[in-house]
Scaffold this active site. Sequence first.
Site, PDB file in Angstrom:
ATOM      1  N   SER A 148     -43.954 -78.860 -17.364  1.00 31.69           N
ATOM      2  CA  SER A 148     -45.106 -79.668 -17.668  1.00 31.69           C
ATOM      3  C   SER A 148     -46.336 -78.827 -18.017  1.00 31.69           C
ATOM      4  O   SER A 148     -46.316 -78.053 -18.965  1.00 31.69           O
ATOM      5  CB  SER A 148     -45.381 -80.583 -16.479  1.00 31.69           C
ATOM      6  OG  SER A 148     -45.596 -81.885 -16.893  1.00 31.69           O
TER       7      SER A 148
ATOM      8  N   LYS B  93     -40.186 -80.247 -19.978  1.00 31.08           N
ATOM      9  CA  LYS B  93     -40.943 -81.495 -19.845  1.00 31.08           C
ATOM     10  C   LYS B  93     -42.242 -81.351 -20.626  1.00 31.08           C
ATOM     11  O   LYS B  93     -43.177 -80.703 -20.177  1.00 31.08           O
ATOM     12  CB  LYS B  93     -41.240 -81.820 -18.385  1.00 31.08           C
ATOM     13  CG  LYS B  93     -42.016 -83.132 -18.235  1.00 31.08           C
ATOM     14  CD  LYS B  93     -42.379 -83.397 -16.800  1.00 31.08           C
ATOM     15  CE  LYS B  93     -43.126 -84.726 -16.684  1.00 31.08           C
ATOM     16  NZ  LYS B  93     -44.436 -84.682 -17.352  1.00 31.08           N
TER      17      LYS B  93
END
Length: 373
Positions: free
Chosen positions: A278, A303
Amino acid sequence: MPTAPRVRQGMTLGLVFGAVLFAGAASGAWGEPIGSPRAPSSSDGLRGADLTGADLSPQEARQLVGASGDRWAAYLSPQQYRDFTGGRYPGVGLSVGRSADGPTEVAEVLPGSPAARAGITAGERLVTVDGVPAEELPVTEVVSRLRGGPAGSAVALGVQGEDGPVRELRLTRAELAAREVETDRPRPGVARIAVHAFTEGVADQVRAAAAGARGVVLDLRGNSGGLVEEAVGVASVFLDGGPVASYQVHGEQRELTAAAGGDTAVPLVVLVDGGTMSAAELLAGALQDRSRAVLVGARTFGKGTVQQPSRLADGSVLELTVGRYRTPAGGSPDGTGVQPDVPAPAGDEDGAETLALKVLDGLSPADQEPAAP
């Protein structure tokens, strides 16, 4: 995804790239933090703008998370969101990770925590949480259930070692202190800065830790993400302005930009692995694309989505995915991850750190390419 009624809330939440709740642990993918648990102030002025909040009850928000098909959707109570962005949190002291189709595994156990006292160790499989099979839940929901009550409340876990029986354990949550940034000096003049999660104040801590160093190893292994403004702030420590990432929300292109004045001369190596997720992938991808750092380790998690928090009337927060981000060169790590420049043997943390120091030896302020404009 079902469409929910929306009202203007005039709130300042920004964006979240992932969720750390160590969850956001030092070497795991998700859980509750060692560092702490997981929006941006960017050049588009998003922070402080009026964001939309879902006009839903907490029960409706939980139902929406379950029915949305959004693997990264999450519902956080008011206390959970305060803990999520702050420095203390209730939990049992373990972080969990899950590969694409694999089991949910314990990635790390915080020493002295309820999980450690119960004998849980890294590498064991988390089979159930409060009687629900962990594999049937999004990782964010596993994390939410691990942290899901105040200190003193209990959570039931089913834990299984390799080829062993499932152990049924009942753990009492405690208030745990977060340690998102840890620093050591593996050799004179070199700072190794491990960032476990991006919560409030992390960028300032990294800036202070890097000050005066003649070389920096930025360790993002096991960093599951967090507040995007903090990830952009860390990028600003090593970049002199320019792009960090971009993303689209409802067709509108938005840019995340580093602040001017960062140190573009100090040699920089970034350690990454399959638990780097992320916002941590956003940071690693930006430093790689801008030719500012050499990435050492293993391919990151993959991600690359953006979650937008919306405040409900009771102060709880609903997070739903609103788009994907791209690194300065235009690539997206979503589903593919960020590839290191120098691969390191999987599972050999000490070997990866040794390799990072060797790569750092090959860099110098004179040799290093300047950051791309």
